[in-house]
Motif scaffolding. Sequence first.
Motif, PDB file in Angstrom:
ATOM      1  N   UNK A  63       0.837  -1.199   0.000  1.00  0.00           N
ATOM      2  CA  UNK A  63       0.000   0.000   0.000  1.00  0.00           C
ATOM      3  C   UNK A  63       0.863   1.237   0.000  1.00  0.00           C
ATOM      4  N   UNK A  64       0.317   2.313   0.483  1.00  0.00           N
ATOM      5  CA  UNK A  64       1.052   3.575   0.515  1.00  0.00           C
ATOM      6  C   UNK A  64       0.667   4.359   1.758  1.00  0.00           C
ATOM      7  N   UNK A  65       1.567   5.238   2.137  1.00  0.00           N
ATOM      8  CA  UNK A  65       1.343   6.110   3.291  1.00  0.00           C
ATOM      9  C   UNK A  65       0.577   7.352   2.823  1.00  0.00           C
ATOM     10  N   UNK A  66      -0.417   7.732   3.628  1.00  0.00           N
ATOM     11  CA  UNK A  66      -1.255   8.875   3.264  1.00  0.00           C
ATOM     12  C   UNK A  66      -1.483   9.741   4.485  1.00  0.00           C
ATOM     13  N   UNK A  67      -1.436  11.052   4.293  1.00  0.00           N
ATOM     14  CA  UNK A  67      -1.672  11.978   5.394  1.00  0.00           C
ATOM     15  C   UNK A  67      -3.139  11.954   5.803  1.00  0.00           C
ATOM     16  N   UNK A  68      -3.387  12.147   7.098  1.00  0.00           N
ATOM     17  CA  UNK A  68      -4.760  12.271   7.582  1.00  0.00           C
ATOM     18  C   UNK A  68      -5.433  13.459   6.901  1.00  0.00           C
ATOM     19  N   UNK A  69      -4.715  14.573   6.825  1.00  0.00           N
ATOM     20  CA  UNK A  69      -5.131  15.735   6.039  1.00  0.00           C
ATOM     21  C   UNK A  69      -3.924  16.187   5.240  1.00  0.00           C
ATOM     22  N   UNK A 171      -4.970  23.472   9.201  1.00  0.00           N
ATOM     23  CA  UNK A 171      -4.883  22.490  10.282  1.00  0.00           C
ATOM     24  C   UNK A 171      -3.422  22.385  10.724  1.00  0.00           C
ATOM     25  N   UNK A 172      -3.212  21.732  11.850  1.00  0.00           N
ATOM     26  CA  UNK A 172      -1.845  21.488  12.301  1.00  0.00           C
ATOM     27  C   UNK A 172      -1.153  20.541  11.334  1.00  0.00           C
ATOM     28  N   UNK A 173       0.092  20.845  11.001  1.00  0.00           N
ATOM     29  CA  UNK A 173       0.803  19.977  10.081  1.00  0.00           C
ATOM     30  C   UNK A 173       2.194  20.478   9.782  1.00  0.00           C
ATOM     31  N   UNK A 174       2.795  19.842   8.783  1.00  0.00           N
ATOM     32  CA  UNK A 174       4.161  20.185   8.371  1.00  0.00           C
ATOM     33  C   UNK A 174       4.127  20.716   6.953  1.00  0.00           C
ATOM     34  N   UNK A 175       4.813  21.843   6.748  1.00  0.00           N
ATOM     35  CA  UNK A 175       4.839  22.447   5.423  1.00  0.00           C
ATOM     36  C   UNK A 175       5.854  21.740   4.538  1.00  0.00           C
ATOM     37  N   UNK A 194       2.516  23.073   0.262  1.00  0.00           N
ATOM     38  CA  UNK A 194       1.784  21.867   0.624  1.00  0.00           C
ATOM     39  C   UNK A 194       1.882  21.656   2.135  1.00  0.00           C
ATOM     40  N   UNK A 195       0.765  21.301   2.767  1.00  0.00           N
ATOM     41  CA  UNK A 195       0.744  21.020   4.199  1.00  0.00           C
ATOM     42  C   UNK A 195       0.155  19.635   4.416  1.00  0.00           C
ATOM     43  N   UNK A 196       0.829  18.854   5.247  1.00  0.00           N
ATOM     44  CA  UNK A 196       0.343  17.512   5.562  1.00  0.00           C
ATOM     45  C   UNK A 196       0.305  17.316   7.069  1.00  0.00           C
ATOM     46  N   UNK A 197      -0.788  16.728   7.543  1.00  0.00           N
ATOM     47  CA  UNK A 197      -0.886  16.316   8.941  1.00  0.00           C
ATOM     48  C   UNK A 197      -0.249  14.929   9.029  1.00  0.00           C
ATOM     49  N   UNK A 198       0.892  14.826   9.715  1.00  0.00           N
ATOM     50  CA  UNK A 198       1.685  13.597   9.680  1.00  0.00           C
ATOM     51  C   UNK A 198       1.655  12.798  10.977  1.00  0.00           C
ATOM     52  N   UNK A 199       0.979  13.276  12.001  1.00  0.00           N
ATOM     53  CA  UNK A 199       0.873  12.503  13.239  1.00  0.00           C
ATOM     54  C   UNK A 199      -0.521  12.678  13.830  1.00  0.00           C
ATOM     55  N   UNK A 200      -1.327  11.585  13.803  1.00  0.00           N
ATOM     56  CA  UNK A 200      -1.036  10.263  13.231  1.00  0.00           C
ATOM     57  C   UNK A 200      -1.034  10.316  11.710  1.00  0.00           C
ATOM     58  N   UNK A 201      -0.816   9.142  11.097  1.00  0.00           N
ATOM     59  CA  UNK A 201      -0.760   9.060   9.643  1.00  0.00           C
ATOM     60  C   UNK A 201      -1.417   7.755   9.210  1.00  0.00           C
ATOM     61  N   UNK A 202      -1.879   7.716   7.967  1.00  0.00           N
ATOM     62  CA  UNK A 202      -2.587   6.542   7.470  1.00  0.00           C
ATOM     63  C   UNK A 202      -1.669   5.651   6.619  1.00  0.00           C
ATOM     64  N   UNK A 203      -1.932   4.355   6.664  1.00  0.00           N
ATOM     65  CA  UNK A 203      -1.419   3.400   5.680  1.00  0.00           C
ATOM     66  C   UNK A 203      -2.635   2.807   4.991  1.00  0.00           C
ATOM     67  N   UNK A 204      -2.735   2.986   3.690  1.00  0.00           N
ATOM     68  CA  UNK A 204      -3.884   2.487   2.941  1.00  0.00           C
ATOM     69  C   UNK A 204      -3.433   1.371   1.996  1.00  0.00           C
ATOM     70  N   UNK A 205      -4.187   0.289   1.973  1.00  0.00           N
ATOM     71  CA  UNK A 205      -3.825  -0.870   1.170  1.00  0.00           C
ATOM     72  C   UNK A 205      -5.082  -1.654   0.826  1.00  0.00           C
ATOM     73  N   UNK A 206      -4.924  -2.677  -0.011  1.00  0.00           N
ATOM     74  CA  UNK A 206      -6.056  -3.505  -0.436  1.00  0.00           C
ATOM     75  C   UNK A 206      -5.833  -4.946  -0.022  1.00  0.00           C
ATOM     76  N   UNK A 207      -6.921  -5.642   0.278  1.00  0.00           N
ATOM     77  CA  UNK A 207      -6.873  -7.073   0.563  1.00  0.00           C
ATOM     78  C   UNK A 207      -7.866  -7.783  -0.348  1.00  0.00           C
ATOM     79  N   UNK A 208      -7.580  -9.030  -0.751  1.00  0.00           N
ATOM     80  CA  UNK A 208      -8.554  -9.775  -1.573  1.00  0.00           C
ATOM     81  C   UNK A 208      -9.855  -9.975  -0.806  1.00  0.00           C
ATOM     82  N   UNK A 209     -10.959  -9.986  -1.520  1.00  0.00           N
ATOM     83  CA  UNK A 209     -12.257 -10.088  -0.857  1.00  0.00           C
ATOM     84  C   UNK A 209     -12.417 -11.396  -0.087  1.00  0.00           C
TER      85      UNK A 209
END
Length: 378
Positions: A63-69, A171-175, A194-209
């Motif tokens: 998967x990939x890492x994604x910012x909450x915002x 929002x709170x984040x890192x520029x 660009x601003x990203x909220x990095x704590x916490x942070x998301x990991x998004x991925x796929x699983x077979x059904x």
Amino acid sequence: MSTSSRFIVVTIGLVIVFGGIFGWKAFEFRMMQQQLSKEKPPAVIEAVQAGTREWVPSLNSVGSIRAVNGIKVANELPGVVETIRFESGDMVEKGDVLVELDVESDRAALETRRAEAESARRTFERVSNLVERNAVSQAEFDEAEAAYDAARARVREQEALLRKKILRAPFDGKTGLRLVDQGEYMPTGTPAVEINMVDPIYAEYSIPEKHLSGVEVGDRVTVSVAAYPDRVFEGEISAINSSVTAENRSVRVRATLENGDGALRPGMFADVRTLEPEPREAVVVPRTSVSFNTYGDFVYVLNENEEGELVTERRSIETGAERDGVVEVASGLESGERIVANGLLRLRAGQRVQIADEDDRPGATVEDSGSGAAQGDG
């Protein structure tokens, strides 16, 4: 010498030469047989005992890492950059000023609107006093009131335009990298940073059904990224998509990870393991002791023959997951059996072997379950 005599001499010479060659080859063959008939000394090997561990089955995904915002801050109104109040890579809080555009003409327009609103207020107050004495009509009063309301609305509108000339952190984040320069003209919609909220942070991925029934919100996950190969990030599933992707019959899953030091960044490629809640006991062996083969994996088990010597037995096994240098053995081997630890290519089934001195082989045993839990694929 006659021709027949010369022929006889040549023939005798050839017989002597070829006889010598054949004799030498026969001698070499006899010597080779003698060498092969000699009993070879046992091969010196390293041995290891199959052990058991608490094995936590897991489901591997990418998967990939994604910012909450995460957004690019852009201007709603055009203008010239007057002040930049951040540096690339700054941590900012919600409401912090990032960029101020030139608002000199807008301030002048606001003063005009305020003066108009003040004039409309005075007119409305005079008409209000007169209407109480029936000196003006109700229509004139309504007109003065509407003019006053419109003037105040124009003031608020101009104030809103002024606020839009100031770009703030949503929002709170890192520029990220600064994308504009002081004095630059910014057309509407120009990204400034660009601003990203990095704590916490998301990991998004796929699983077979087919694995959907075994995954729930709250299940633990571990994440590895290429930037930190020796580090494992932990979190838990926070959301599972409500639909299945028709193209590949998979389900999107989102896990939330703590990221206090900002090591994880949006866009990183991630190896994700979804861990099952309950561990199980599993037979495990070092990876180096297994020969992975297209026609079946196998190990060399050590047995004693009638003379009390150790000989190898090629044993087919069914392997499971691999984790931290050890492999799960699903079937074919029992805990406690001794096997060859490495160097399988130089061995054959039924070969006599001798175990090297135990003290010379640190770490050559697989500890029992008391050594801690291992994680593996389910």
